[in-house]
Design an enzyme around this catalytic site. Structure first.
Site, PDB file in Angstrom:
ATOM      1  N   ARG A 186     -13.248  -8.945   1.629  1.00 19.64           N
ATOM      2  CA  ARG A 186     -11.819  -8.682   1.372  1.00 19.64           C
ATOM      3  C   ARG A 186     -11.022  -9.954   1.658  1.00 19.64           C
ATOM      4  NH1 ARG A 186      -9.855  -3.464   1.479  1.00 19.64           N
ATOM      5  NH2 ARG A 186      -7.964  -4.500   0.749  1.00 19.64           N
ATOM      6  N   ARG A 200       0.882  -1.181   0.000  1.00 14.14           N
ATOM      7  CA  ARG A 200       0.000   0.000   0.000  1.00 14.14           C
ATOM      8  C   ARG A 200       0.908   1.216   0.000  1.00 14.14           C
ATOM      9  NH1 ARG A 200      -5.291   1.235   3.569  1.00 14.14           N
ATOM     10  NH2 ARG A 200      -6.065  -0.135   1.923  1.00 14.14           N
ATOM     11  N   ASP A 207     -17.377   6.975  -1.140  1.00 16.23           N
ATOM     12  CA  ASP A 207     -16.106   6.867  -0.413  1.00 16.23           C
ATOM     13  C   ASP A 207     -15.904   8.177   0.345  1.00 16.23           C
ATOM     14  OD1 ASP A 207     -13.569   6.062   0.408  1.00 16.23           O
ATOM     15  OD2 ASP A 207     -12.682   6.053  -1.594  1.00 16.23           O
ATOM     16  N   GLN A 246      -9.990  -4.006  -3.307  1.00 14.21           N
ATOM     17  CA  GLN A 246     -11.304  -3.595  -2.807  1.00 14.21           C
ATOM     18  C   GLN A 246     -12.383  -3.883  -3.850  1.00 14.21           C
ATOM     19  OE1 GLN A 246     -12.082  -2.103   0.364  1.00 14.21           O
ATOM     20  NE2 GLN A 246     -14.067  -2.816  -0.359  1.00 14.21           N
TER      21      GLN A 246
END
Ligand code: CP
Ligand code: NVA
Length: 318
Positions: free
Chosen positions: A301, A117, A233, A147
């Site tokens: 996930r 990440r 989001d 995701q």
């Protein structure tokens, strides 16, 4: 010499598959991973051990915060019999400016798969270029493919095939929206998008093939008409915190509330990758309401990434 992986299996670096963007995979490969995720989820629910990665090591590198990505990759690897090493910029030499290429060369001699990440996609690509083992994008500024795998899985579980359906994205041009666009092109559904002026998708990041699956709206309510799912989001993604005050003002009419949900199909789903800010991008009534599937989405996930890691390390299982 780059001909030997950490686990001793010979392979040339060019043959290594990475998952840096959703469209690194074909539609058939994504469908395989999603079907496999459903199979692995069933095994997990039945407490049936499944340990195809018993001799494998996953290294995770976090240059941004995480709850879901960290826990799902770590739990998933342990459940499949492997082990996990977790690194952050703060506790590794990355925080002291060791080049990403050198980090990739070193880590990929010691482990079997890496999840990163980070900030720019180019940083992730540089790592992958110098890695002897598969690299997975655990979120960059540009994309969040893990995701979207989980979101697709969740949609299919609740509604069946996503082909021909309408998904509405309410929010800015961020890692999630561009990855949804890749998904729309690959799996042949329609993506409606609405964002305030200045936060809309950038045309130079949209291919002609993607454009054919996209409709943009100034009015968020119009974007939700006939939608099978609405998703949003946070207004400010990680790395853009200094824009927070400006964004809060710009996005105030782009909150997913009951009015937007009522514009969609009566049985439309609501999704959010989380973490969520109730009272900003979504009301508590919507995210905690009957159409919200955010907890299934978060759980998925785990299952989607187990299928992804198995696919990258073992290949397709019959
Ligand atoms: N959705 C998501 O990636 O969550 P985390 O930031 O907690 O990993
Ligand atoms: N767009 C958000 C997603 C968080 C999981 C971010 O990048 O911060």
């Amino acid at each position: 010499m780059d001909s030997t992986l950490a686990n001793g299996k010979p392979e040339s670096r060019s043959a290594i598959r990475h998952f840096l963007r959703l469209d690194d995979f074909s539609a058939a490969e994504i469908n395989y991973v999603l079907n496999r995720a459903r199979f692995l989820k069933q095994k997990f629910k039945n407490y049936e051990p499944h340990m195809p990665l018993h001799d494998r090591t996953l290294a995770m590198i976090f240059e941004k915060a995480s709850t879901r990505t960290r826990v799902s990759f770590e739990a998933g690897m342990y459940q499949m019999g492997g082990v996990v090493i977790n690194l952050t910029s703060n506790d590794s030499q990355l925080g002291r400016a060791e080049p990403i290429e050198d980090t990739a060369r070193v880590i990929s001699r010691m482990v079997d798969i890496v999840m990163i990440r980070t900030f720019e996609q180019t940083r992730l690509e540089k790592f992958a270029e110098h890695s002897r083992v598969p690299v997975i994008n655990g979120l960059t500024n540009e994309f969040h493919p893990c995701q979207i795998l989980a979101d697709l899985l969740t949609f299919i579980e609740h509604k069946g095939d996503i082909k021909g359906k309408t998904i509405t994205w309410i929010g800015d041009e961020n890692n999630m929206s561009y990855t949804w666009l890749q998904a729309a092109r690959l799996l042949d559904f329609k993506l409606n998008v609405s964002a305030p002026q200045g936060y809309q998708l950038q045309s130079d990041r949209i291919s002609a093939a993607e454009r054919a699956h996209l409709e943009e709206f100034d009015d968020p309510i119009a974007a939700c008409k006939e939608a099978d799912m609405i998703t949003t989001d946070v207004w400010t993604s990680m790395g853009f915190e200094e824009e927070n005050v400006k964004r809060k003002a710009a996005f105030k009419d782009w909150q997913v509330d009951q009015r937007l949900m009522q514009a969609a199909k009566p049985d439309a789903l609501f999704m959010h990758c989380l973490p969520a800010h109730r009272g900003e991008e979504v009301t508590a009534e919507v995210i905690d309401g009957p159409q919200s599937v955010v907890w299934d989405e978060a759980e998925n996930r785990l299952h989607a990434q187990k299928a992804l890691m198995e696919f990258l390390l073992v290949g397709e299982c019959k």
